[in-house]
Write an enzyme that holds these catalytic residues in place. Structure first.
Site, mmCIF file in Angstrom:
data_model
loop_
_atom_site.group_PDB
_atom_site.id
_atom_site.type_symbol
_atom_site.label_atom_id
_atom_site.label_comp_id
_atom_site.label_asym_id
_atom_site.label_seq_id
_atom_site.Cartn_x
_atom_site.Cartn_y
_atom_site.Cartn_z
ATOM 1 N N ARG A 10 17.553 -47.678 10.239
ATOM 2 C CA ARG A 10 16.401 -48.392 9.743
ATOM 3 C C ARG A 10 16.429 -48.342 8.217
ATOM 4 O O ARG A 10 17.145 -47.540 7.632
ATOM 5 C CB ARG A 10 15.111 -47.754 10.260
ATOM 6 N N SER A 12 13.896 -47.605 6.127
ATOM 7 C CA SER A 12 12.913 -46.759 5.455
ATOM 8 C C SER A 12 13.615 -45.673 4.642
ATOM 9 O O SER A 12 14.766 -45.324 4.905
ATOM 10 C CB SER A 12 11.980 -46.105 6.476
ATOM 11 N N LYS A 79 12.483 -37.376 18.181
ATOM 12 C CA LYS A 79 11.170 -37.496 18.817
ATOM 13 C C LYS A 79 10.775 -38.947 19.077
ATOM 14 O O LYS A 79 9.862 -39.212 19.862
ATOM 15 C CB LYS A 79 10.092 -36.785 17.997
ATOM 16 N N ASP A 80 11.463 -39.915 18.428
ATOM 17 C CA ASP A 80 11.159 -41.324 18.647
ATOM 18 C C ASP A 80 11.838 -41.894 19.893
ATOM 19 O O ASP A 80 11.520 -43.004 20.323
ATOM 20 C CB ASP A 80 11.594 -42.171 17.438
ATOM 21 N N THR A 123 -3.632 -38.824 9.628
ATOM 22 C CA THR A 123 -2.378 -38.605 10.331
ATOM 23 C C THR A 123 -2.177 -39.717 11.340
ATOM 24 O O THR A 123 -3.147 -40.334 11.795
ATOM 25 C CB THR A 123 -2.350 -37.239 11.043
ATOM 26 N N ARG A 127 -1.352 -36.420 18.820
ATOM 27 C CA ARG A 127 -1.173 -34.978 19.020
ATOM 28 C C ARG A 127 -1.800 -34.196 17.873
ATOM 29 O O ARG A 127 -2.491 -33.196 18.084
ATOM 30 C CB ARG A 127 0.331 -34.662 19.116
ATOM 31 N N ARG A 128 -1.564 -34.645 16.631
ATOM 32 C CA ARG A 128 -2.132 -33.948 15.478
ATOM 33 C C ARG A 128 -3.644 -34.143 15.420
ATOM 34 O O ARG A 128 -4.385 -33.208 15.099
ATOM 35 C CB ARG A 128 -1.500 -34.448 14.176
ATOM 36 N N ARG A 145 -1.069 -45.304 9.168
ATOM 37 C CA ARG A 145 0.312 -45.752 9.336
ATOM 38 C C ARG A 145 0.975 -45.761 7.970
ATOM 39 O O ARG A 145 0.351 -45.588 6.956
ATOM 40 C CB ARG A 145 0.361 -47.190 9.895
ATOM 41 N N GLY A 146 2.275 -46.037 7.946
ATOM 42 C CA GLY A 146 2.982 -46.164 6.684
ATOM 43 C C GLY A 146 4.073 -45.137 6.541
ATOM 44 O O GLY A 146 4.140 -44.158 7.288
ATOM 45 N N ASN A 147 4.959 -45.359 5.569
ATOM 46 C CA ASN A 147 6.047 -44.403 5.344
ATOM 47 C C ASN A 147 5.518 -43.154 4.639
ATOM 48 O O ASN A 147 4.350 -43.083 4.251
ATOM 49 C CB ASN A 147 7.193 -45.056 4.563
ATOM 50 N N ARG A 151 1.939 -42.512 2.529
ATOM 51 C CA ARG A 151 0.925 -41.585 3.050
ATOM 52 C C ARG A 151 0.569 -40.522 2.010
ATOM 53 O O ARG A 151 -0.605 -40.183 1.827
ATOM 54 C CB ARG A 151 1.421 -40.926 4.343
ATOM 55 N N CYS A 240 0.764 -37.601 33.049
ATOM 56 C CA CYS A 240 -0.075 -37.106 31.955
ATOM 57 C C CYS A 240 0.195 -37.894 30.681
ATOM 58 O O CYS A 240 1.311 -37.909 30.192
ATOM 59 C CB CYS A 240 0.192 -35.621 31.712
#
Length: 309
Positions: A10, A12, A79-80, A123, A127-128, A145-147, A151, A240
């Protein structure tokens, strides 16, 4: 001269940094040159919250390019990745994992405990958000959102509108902004996302030469920890959809290395949480994760779905 391997990434800042780290490591280990090929993903084009976009939105375009043979391999934030394996692709390496914990960036370098009641903290992860609510600190939590740079700018920039943000420490460090971190959050307060801080180096399953070459980057302890965390997540997803967190650590036990896996399922409003743990050997990493998920479900994790209504 050997032609460069094409590494899809990507565009980013974080993705480019992670990809360049991987490219440099592969060249150092094998002598093969690597060139980066930028791929635009649907997630990059959307401003919708990540939770609405769905799992895998940042990896689908990279995987399409791999299968179309436009690139030779790709690097993902592990994690993605969707938990289901892709039939035509193979995770050839999990490089040494960066610190998986979350990090707080706050005005005046304040810690989480020092933020006054009513502070606005941003955030992007449910989860956070759930775990911040669970702390009972009277903070206002807002999804963003955002890079990473954008943030952080919402706290330290000229048009700052937040008192703090919580980000994955690994990403902040990888783009060279560790100095902005006010506090690295203890997993007892903020358990990370499964596979946070880990990278997945993926290629086509039928490219046996490249599978063998990329194996030079694999770090067995990191792979085992991630395998345990993601096996827990995959088993939970069957029943879940509440915020899920996990953290596996490898430590030396009496009979060799052991994995200590902690997992949690938290209601989105933070009112209810189920936190349990399991231990075992690295060879049984996946089974440890599945067993912990079963324990969480037995303890009522599935009842946390819709608990904010």
């Amino acid at each position: 001269m050997t032609s460069p391997l094409r590494l899809g990434t990507r565009g980013s800042t974080l993705a480019l940094a992670q990809s360049q780290l991987t490219a440099d490591a592969l060249t150092a280990a094998t002598g093969r040159p690597v060139e980066l090929v930028r791929i635009v993903t649907p997630g990059d084009r959307s401003s919708a919250p990540v939770a609405q976009l769905g799992v895998g939105v940042f990896v689908s375009a990279l995987r399409d390019a791999l299968l179309a043979r436009e690139i030779d391999f790709a690097v993902h934030s592990y994690k993605d990745l969707p938990t289901a394996t892709h039939p035509g692709l193979h995770i050839a390496a999990v490089p040494p994992r960066e610190d998986p914990r979350d990090a707080l960036i706050a005005k005046g370098g304040q810690t989480l405990a020092e933020l006054p009641p009513g502070s606005v903290i941003g955030t992007g992860a449910v989860r956070r958000i759930a775990q911040l609510h669970a702390l009972g600190l009277e903070l206002q939590v807002t999804p963003i959102r955002g890079n990473i740079d954008s943030r952080i700018a919402r706290v330290h920039g000229p048009e700052a509108d937040l008192d703090a943000v919580v980000l994955a420490r690994a990403g902040v460090v990888r783009i060279g902004r560790a100095a902005d971190i006010a506090e690295t959050l203890d997993p007892m307060l903020m358990l990370p996302a499964p596979a946070q801080g880990a990278l997945a180096v993926e290629c086509r399953a039928d490219d046996s030469d490249l599978v063998e070459l990329l194996a030079a980057l694999d770090h067995a302890p990191s792979r085992a920890a991630v395998l345990a965390e993601r096996a827990m997540l995959a088993t939970l997803e069957a029943g879940c959809s509440a915020p899920v967190a996990a953290h596996a650590e490898l430590a030396e036990g009496e009979d060799g290395d052991e994995i200590y896996l902690r997992g949690a399922v938290i209601s989105p409003d933070g009112v209810r949480a189920i936190r349990l743990s399991r231990t075992g050997t690295p060879a049984d990493a996946a089974e440890i994760g599945k067993a912990l998920a079963a324990d969480l479900l037995d303890a009522g994790a599935d009842t946390l779905i819709g608990s904010t209504e």
